[in-house]
Design an enzyme around this catalytic site. Structure first.
Site, PDB file in Angstrom:
ATOM      1  N   LYS A 202      44.382  32.026  42.144  1.00 44.13           N
ATOM      2  CA  LYS A 202      44.726  33.304  41.530  1.00 44.13           C
ATOM      3  C   LYS A 202      46.126  33.196  40.956  1.00 44.13           C
ATOM      4  CE  LYS A 202      43.473  37.466  40.457  1.00 44.13           C
ATOM      5  NZ  LYS A 202      42.320  37.666  39.567  1.00 44.13           N
ATOM      6  N   SER A 405      37.775  38.906  37.057  1.00 44.29           N
ATOM      7  CA  SER A 405      38.559  39.668  38.030  1.00 44.29           C
ATOM      8  C   SER A 405      38.034  41.101  38.095  1.00 44.29           C
ATOM      9  CB  SER A 405      40.046  39.605  37.669  1.00 44.29           C
ATOM     10  OG  SER A 405      40.839  39.759  38.826  1.00 44.29           O
TER      11      SER A 405
END
Length: 615
Positions: A202, A405
């Protein structure tokens, strides 16, 4: 008692005021008459007459988008001024192509891509499928261009023939994802960025805490970009009947290949078989004139796709009955009410609720083109889709250029997920970002001191360092958010949280890679997703496709009517009326703006954002 006579100065200014007042009323009355005439003409104007053997000219200008981000009235007034729109809707292009494929008056299509400023890979593939449907109807497509970048070329490769200007080029360079890193600048300013994330890959928050890309970010980016690059080479190779490996080798050795053509990029494109012929615009017109029906001068019988859409509007309008509702979720996901072009947690949820409560809507297709954003806003949208499913309405997701996401989060409450092979998806991870500035203030000789009633009181004051206790609190909250994310994925995709965690960790995948890992169900475009939703709702062949969007105000409707009037356009041009062209907020400025928008009014925020669009 009689009024005293006015003096000469008072009479002078009174005359000026009367003149100004008369002029004001005259101008407003003239404007009212112009608007009235334009509206009447727009309402009663005859549709464009399309003769046989007409060529449809597809020449979009601006960025190809799922949904306009500007106000309808602004677009109409810009059209009056003769300004090119900064955006063109993907659905309008698809409608024009598919209608023309069935129209016996349309003989061929001429694709002129030179004014396209942005075209996503999945959008190019969606349009390419429409090009293939057009060709399957027995009609040809001729692409005429002064030069193309690689995304636009992916679409042009679906044409029967490509004519490139002798001074043009086809630039295929591969994909990259380079970003700016702000840690050095923040250090100089004395600003401390506190990044709390869950997911090894991430990397969206890394620019604030690093001065370079992490090894994990480079590894993940190389994998998914390598996947979509190979998809690209294979598709171009198949369409143009050239060896993908040979094309890749040419690109890797562009320096020597271009030198062999004495620096002539157009000749190189011809030698590589990327185009069929080098032709100036005049030579291209002569060819099209010889192929089809000739018109006056050196032109050929043609109709612009915008006029063609207007002429076929009556046939394409919904006529009632059962419908598949298409809800567009485009842009950053942010809290509250938002205009089209962004996903507002409240506004998008309200649109979905309207489709759920509409008895004529039997199924919903969520068209997602979003890199993510605010976690709670994403959850608002997901919950509303879940309620639609509970109400018995099938929900099918169609992923566009990017659905990562938060864009993947909102896709979870669905019966089925479709993606293009080159869609960017995944990035299942969460990060939190909090800035403090005690060092910056210290450089100015400013210190912060005082007392609080608890250890947490004042912990979010950016003038103070972030305490270890508050960092532990935020870590727990972020960790819970990640567990919620992978839990939702596990439930929706029939996996365990542990299985999801192995393919999550914030890692980005291409659509094809995501399908291999069970994150999407099928590969295909919006048309496929709509057909699937209709089948799930058992609608048969006769159903309407209805885009569900916020209704236009009366003023917006009037402006749109005026904008479509030839009389109004003529009056506007005669008067010299002009408006500045619209602009698009893209790239890193858009990303920074979105982060600031989500943080507005908050001390901190959780993000489900990928910042992962290639170029």
């Amino acid at each position: 008692m009689a009024d005293a006579p006015r003096g000469p100065i008072r009479r002078f200014f009174g005359a000026i005021w009367n003149t100004v007042n008369f002029t004001r009323r005259l101008v407003f009355n003239l404007i009212f008459v112009i608007v009235l005439v334009a509206v009447v003409k727009a309402l009663f104007a005859e549709r464009a007459v399309i003769e046989s053997r007409t060529a449809l000219v597809l020449d979009p200008a601006g960025a190809v988008v799922e949904q306009f981000s500007s106000d309808p009235a602004q677009r109409a007034l810009a059209g009056l001024a003769g300004n090119q729109e900064a955006e063109v809707q993907l659905r309008d292009l698809l409608d024009a192509i598919d209608a023309a494929a069935k129209d016996s008056r349309i003989e061929r299509m001429v694709f002129v891509p030179d004014q396209i400023t942005a075209l996503g890979l999945a959008s190019a593939r969606e349009l390419g499928a429409a090009f293939d449907r057009f060709k399957a109807s027995g009609k040809e497509i001729v692409a005429v261009s002064a030069g193309m970048e690689q995304n636009v070329y992916l679409l042009a490769a679906h044409a029967n023939r490509i004519l490139l200007d002798p001074e043009g080029a086809v630039l295929l360079e591969g994909f990259a994802n380079y970003r700016s890193y702000y840690k050095g600048a923040l250090d100089k300013l004395g600003v401390q960025a506190h990044l709390i994330r869950v997911g090894t890959y991430k990397s969206a928050g890394e620019p604030y805490v690093l001065d370079h890309a992490s090894d994990a970010a480079k590894e993940a980016d190389a994998y998914w970009m390598g996947g979509i690059w190979q998809e690209y080479l294979d598709e171009v190779g198949s369409l143009r009947k050239i060896d993908p490996a040979g094309l890749a080798d040419d690109i890797a050795h562009y320096d020597s290949r271009i030198a062999a053509q004495d620096g002539d990029l157009a000749k190189l494109a011809l030698e590589q078989k990327l185009v069929d012929e080098l032709a100036t615009r005049a030579q291209a017109r002569a060819q099209l004139r010889a192929l089809g029906a000739a018109e006056g001068g050196d032109s050929f019988r043609q109709i612009d796709f915008r006029r063609y859409l207007g002429s076929t509007l009556a046939q394409r309008l919904p006529r009632g009955g059962d419908a598949v509702a298409v809800v567009v979720a485009q842009g950053e996901i942010v809290p509250g009410e938002r205009q089209p072009g962004m996903i507002g947690g409240t506004s998008t949820a309200n649109i979905i609720r309207g489709a759920r409560e509409d008895a004529s809507v039997k199924a919903i297709v969520l068209r997602v083109n979003s890199p993510g954003g605010d976690v709670f806003a994403s959850e608002q949208v997901r919950r509303e889709l879940a309620l639609a499913r509970e109400a018995g309405k099938p929900v099918v997701v169609s992923m566009g250029d990017v659905a990562a996401s938060g864009g993947y989060w909102i896709s979870l409450a669905s019966d089925e997920i479709w993606a293009e092979p080159n869609t960017i998806t995944g990035s299942i991870g969460i990060f939190g970002l909090f800035m403090t500035i005690p060092d910056a203030l210290g450089k100015l000789g400013i210190n912060t001191d005082g007392v609080g009633t608890t250890p947490l009181a004042g912990a979010f004051d950016i003038r103070r360092p972030l305490s270890a206790q508050m960092e532990a609190v935020l870590s727990s909250v972020i960790g819970r958010g990640y567990q919620q994310f992978i839990g939702n994925v596990a439930k929706a995709r029939g996996k365990t949280p542990e299985q999801v965690d192995q393919i999550a960790q914030g890692r980005v995948w291409s659509g094809a890679q995501a399908k291999e890992r069970g994150l999407v169900d099928k590969l295909g475009g919006l048309t496929d997703a709509i057909a699937s939703a209709a089948a799930r709702a058992k609608l048969g062949e006769n159903f309407q496709v209805r885009y569900v969007e916020p209704p236009m105000s009366p003023w917006q409707r009037i402006a749109m009517a005026i904008g479509g009037s030839d009389a109004a356009v003529g009056i506007a041009r005669w008067s010299g009326f002009s408006l500045p062209p619209g602009t698009l907020n893209r790239g890193e400025m858009r990303e920074l703006s979105a982060l600031a928008d989500i943080l507005r009014g908050k001390r901190y925020a959780m993000f489900a954002h990928c910042l992962c669009e290639p170029h």
